[in-house]
Design a protein around this motif. Structure first.
Motif, PDB file in Angstrom:
ATOM      1  N   SER A  60      10.674  42.144   5.073  1.00 53.31           N
ATOM      2  CA  SER A  60      11.669  43.209   5.209  1.00 53.31           C
ATOM      3  C   SER A  60      11.347  44.402   4.308  1.00 53.31           C
ATOM      4  O   SER A  60      11.716  45.524   4.592  1.00 53.31           O
ATOM      5  N   LEU A  61      10.615  44.180   3.228  1.00 56.14           N
ATOM      6  CA  LEU A  61      10.221  45.260   2.330  1.00 56.14           C
ATOM      7  C   LEU A  61       8.923  45.930   2.796  1.00 56.14           C
ATOM      8  O   LEU A  61       8.453  46.875   2.168  1.00 56.14           O
ATOM      9  N   GLY A  62       8.341  45.428   3.863  1.00 58.11           N
ATOM     10  CA  GLY A  62       7.099  46.007   4.372  1.00 58.11           C
ATOM     11  C   GLY A  62       5.864  45.493   3.670  1.00 58.11           C
ATOM     12  O   GLY A  62       4.791  46.066   3.795  1.00 58.11           O
ATOM     13  N   ILE A  63       5.973  44.436   2.922  1.00 57.53           N
ATOM     14  CA  ILE A  63       4.830  43.865   2.227  1.00 57.53           C
ATOM     15  C   ILE A  63       4.230  42.787   3.127  1.00 57.53           C
ATOM     16  O   ILE A  63       4.895  41.824   3.499  1.00 57.53           O
ATOM     17  N   THR A  64       2.985  42.979   3.475  1.00 52.20           N
ATOM     18  CA  THR A  64       2.294  41.990   4.313  1.00 52.20           C
ATOM     19  C   THR A  64       0.978  41.636   3.655  1.00 52.20           C
ATOM     20  O   THR A  64       0.548  42.286   2.699  1.00 52.20           O
ATOM     21  N   GLN A  65       0.325  40.654   4.205  1.00 53.06           N
ATOM     22  CA  GLN A  65      -0.963  40.223   3.678  1.00 53.06           C
ATOM     23  C   GLN A  65      -1.959  41.367   3.813  1.00 53.06           C
ATOM     24  O   GLN A  65      -2.003  42.047   4.829  1.00 53.06           O
ATOM     25  N   ALA A  66      -2.747  41.582   2.774  1.00 50.33           N
ATOM     26  CA  ALA A  66      -3.744  42.655   2.795  1.00 50.33           C
ATOM     27  C   ALA A  66      -4.805  42.364   3.850  1.00 50.33           C
ATOM     28  O   ALA A  66      -5.145  41.220   4.107  1.00 50.33           O
ATOM     29  N   SER A  67      -5.295  43.427   4.466  1.00 51.06           N
ATOM     30  CA  SER A  67      -6.361  43.261   5.441  1.00 51.06           C
ATOM     31  C   SER A  67      -7.678  43.044   4.708  1.00 51.06           C
ATOM     32  O   SER A  67      -7.755  43.141   3.495  1.00 51.06           O
ATOM     33  N   ALA A  68      -8.735  42.792   5.468  1.00 50.62           N
ATOM     34  CA  ALA A  68     -10.041  42.547   4.889  1.00 50.62           C
ATOM     35  C   ALA A  68     -10.502  43.759   4.087  1.00 50.62           C
ATOM     36  O   ALA A  68     -10.217  44.892   4.427  1.00 50.62           O
ATOM     37  N   ALA A  69     -11.209  43.489   3.019  1.00 48.22           N
ATOM     38  CA  ALA A  69     -11.723  44.567   2.176  1.00 48.22           C
ATOM     39  C   ALA A  69     -12.902  45.249   2.866  1.00 48.22           C
ATOM     40  O   ALA A  69     -13.698  44.605   3.528  1.00 48.22           O
ATOM     41  N   SER A  70     -13.009  46.559   2.731  1.00 42.44           N
ATOM     42  CA  SER A  70     -14.094  47.329   3.312  1.00 42.44           C
ATOM     43  C   SER A  70     -14.971  47.885   2.199  1.00 42.44           C
ATOM     44  O   SER A  70     -14.478  48.285   1.153  1.00 42.44           O
ATOM     45  N   TYR A  71     -16.262  47.920   2.454  1.00 46.71           N
ATOM     46  CA  TYR A  71     -17.225  48.367   1.469  1.00 46.71           C
ATOM     47  C   TYR A  71     -18.233  49.305   2.125  1.00 46.71           C
ATOM     48  O   TYR A  71     -18.512  49.191   3.312  1.00 46.71           O
ATOM     49  N   SER A  72     -18.803  50.209   1.342  1.00 43.47           N
ATOM     50  CA  SER A  72     -19.886  51.050   1.845  1.00 43.47           C
ATOM     51  C   SER A  72     -20.816  51.400   0.696  1.00 43.47           C
ATOM     52  O   SER A  72     -20.426  51.367  -0.472  1.00 43.47           O
ATOM     53  N   GLN A  73     -22.066  51.713   1.049  1.00 44.16           N
ATOM     54  CA  GLN A  73     -23.095  52.089   0.086  1.00 44.16           C
ATOM     55  C   GLN A  73     -23.940  53.187   0.698  1.00 44.16           C
ATOM     56  O   GLN A  73     -24.088  53.250   1.918  1.00 44.16           O
ATOM     57  N   THR A  74     -24.533  53.997  -0.137  1.00 49.89           N
ATOM     58  CA  THR A  74     -25.511  54.957   0.341  1.00 49.89           C
ATOM     59  C   THR A  74     -26.817  54.724  -0.411  1.00 49.89           C
ATOM     60  O   THR A  74     -26.814  54.288  -1.567  1.00 49.89           O
ATOM     61  N   GLY A  75     -27.905  54.995   0.275  1.00 49.09           N
ATOM     62  CA  GLY A  75     -29.226  54.791  -0.306  1.00 49.09           C
ATOM     63  C   GLY A  75     -30.263  54.746   0.803  1.00 49.09           C
ATOM     64  O   GLY A  75     -30.023  55.228   1.914  1.00 49.09           O
ATOM     65  N   LYS A  76     -31.385  54.147   0.508  1.00 51.79           N
ATOM     66  CA  LYS A  76     -32.475  54.070   1.474  1.00 51.79           C
ATOM     67  C   LYS A  76     -32.346  52.825   2.356  1.00 51.79           C
ATOM     68  O   LYS A  76     -31.890  51.778   1.898  1.00 51.79           O
ATOM     69  N   ILE A  77     -32.762  52.965   3.612  1.00 54.29           N
ATOM     70  CA  ILE A  77     -32.838  51.834   4.534  1.00 54.29           C
ATOM     71  C   ILE A  77     -34.313  51.630   4.852  1.00 54.29           C
ATOM     72  O   ILE A  77     -34.992  52.571   5.269  1.00 54.29           O
ATOM     73  N   SER A  78     -34.787  50.424   4.641  1.00 54.79           N
ATOM     74  CA  SER A  78     -36.180  50.108   4.927  1.00 54.79           C
ATOM     75  C   SER A  78     -36.250  49.109   6.080  1.00 54.79           C
ATOM     76  O   SER A  78     -35.235  48.737   6.650  1.00 54.79           O
ATOM     77  N   PHE A  79     -37.463  48.685   6.422  1.00 58.42           N
ATOM     78  CA  PHE A  79     -37.623  47.713   7.503  1.00 58.42           C
ATOM     79  C   PHE A  79     -38.553  46.599   7.059  1.00 58.42           C
ATOM     80  O   PHE A  79     -39.333  46.756   6.120  1.00 58.42           O
ATOM     81  N   PHE A  80     -38.417  45.462   7.719  1.00 55.07           N
ATOM     82  CA  PHE A  80     -39.311  44.337   7.444  1.00 55.07           C
ATOM     83  C   PHE A  80     -39.585  43.582   8.734  1.00 55.07           C
ATOM     84  O   PHE A  80     -38.778  43.582   9.648  1.00 55.07           O
ATOM     85  N   TYR A  81     -40.743  42.980   8.806  1.00 53.54           N
ATOM     86  CA  TYR A  81     -41.154  42.231   9.995  1.00 53.54           C
ATOM     87  C   TYR A  81     -40.673  40.786   9.868  1.00 53.54           C
ATOM     88  O   TYR A  81     -41.434  39.889   9.549  1.00 53.54           O
ATOM     89  N   GLY A  82     -39.394  40.572  10.120  1.00 57.04           N
ATOM     90  CA  GLY A  82     -38.813  39.246   9.960  1.00 57.04           C
ATOM     91  C   GLY A  82     -38.375  38.593  11.256  1.00 57.04           C
ATOM     92  O   GLY A  82     -38.004  37.425  11.273  1.00 57.04           O
ATOM     93  N   GLU A  83     -38.410  39.345  12.357  1.00 60.75           N
ATOM     94  CA  GLU A  83     -37.942  38.796  13.628  1.00 60.75           C
ATOM     95  C   GLU A  83     -38.777  37.571  14.010  1.00 60.75           C
ATOM     96  O   GLU A  83     -39.999  37.589  13.956  1.00 60.75           O
ATOM     97  N   GLY A  84     -38.070  36.487  14.358  1.00 56.85           N
ATOM     98  CA  GLY A  84     -38.736  35.243  14.733  1.00 56.85           C
ATOM     99  C   GLY A  84     -39.032  34.326  13.565  1.00 56.85           C
ATOM    100  O   GLY A  84     -39.441  33.189  13.753  1.00 56.85           O
ATOM    101  N   LYS A  85     -38.805  34.796  12.341  1.00 57.95           N
ATOM    102  CA  LYS A  85     -39.043  33.974  11.155  1.00 57.95           C
ATOM    103  C   LYS A  85     -37.734  33.305  10.729  1.00 57.95           C
ATOM    104  O   LYS A  85     -36.659  33.760  11.050  1.00 57.95           O
ATOM    105  N   ARG A  86     -37.855  32.230   9.984  1.00 58.71           N
ATOM    106  CA  ARG A  86     -36.672  31.508   9.495  1.00 58.71           C
ATOM    107  C   ARG A  86     -36.218  32.103   8.167  1.00 58.71           C
ATOM    108  O   ARG A  86     -37.024  32.382   7.297  1.00 58.71           O
ATOM    109  N   CYS A  87     -34.895  32.253   8.045  1.00 57.76           N
ATOM    110  CA  CYS A  87     -34.348  32.706   6.766  1.00 57.76           C
ATOM    111  C   CYS A  87     -33.941  31.484   5.959  1.00 57.76           C
ATOM    112  O   CYS A  87     -34.172  30.355   6.368  1.00 57.76           O
TER     113      CYS A  87
END
Length: 130
Positions: A20-47
């Motif tokens: 009734s006071l409008g207090i509900t469970q918080a939604s999922a936390a959101s995050y963001s970062q800025t920086g460089k994005i690189s690539f790797f040849y991992g497709e088909g390999k096991r993590c």
């Protein structure tokens, strides 16, 4: 059983008060970062969890490897051209400099518009929630 019945009324009343006071469970936390994005040849390999990496899987920095749950959808953006792609965290690694994300070459070139000869996208951004 008697103790459970005694707890039901206070718990329900407490929940109704907060609702009734409008207090509900918080939604999922959101995050963001800025920086460089690189690539790797991992497709088909096991993590590390034995999953075979796919074309839209990625790796995050080691510091986030155990914090971000496996399979989390991450929006990767190339801020230089506005292109973006959704990738999924299944691995992590030791990145140098200010690299924030490793994606597969197909995502890097075709979806984000990166040039593999450059080695990374200089102005990248990631965002995700969990």
């Amino acid at each position: 059983m008697f103790k459970i019945k005694k707890l039901i009324l206070p718990v329900v009343t407490f929940g109704l008060i907060f609702t009734s006071l409008g207090i509900t469970q918080a939604s999922a936390a959101s995050y963001s970062q800025t920086g460089k994005i690189s690539f790797f040849y991992g497709e088909g390999k096991r993590c590390s969890d034995e999953k075979i990496l796919g074309a839209n899987d990625c790796a995050v920095g080691k510091d986030y490897g155990k914090v971000i749950p496996k399979g989390t959808a991450i929006k990767a953006q190339n801020l230089s051209n506005g292109k973006s792609a959704t990738v999924y965290k299944w691995s992590y690694g030791n990145f140098g400099g200010d690299v924030i994300l490793d994606v597969m070459p197909g995502v890097f070139k075709n979806k984000l518009g990166g040039n593999t000869l450059d080695g990374y996208i200089k102005k990248g951004k990631t965002s995700y929630s969990y």
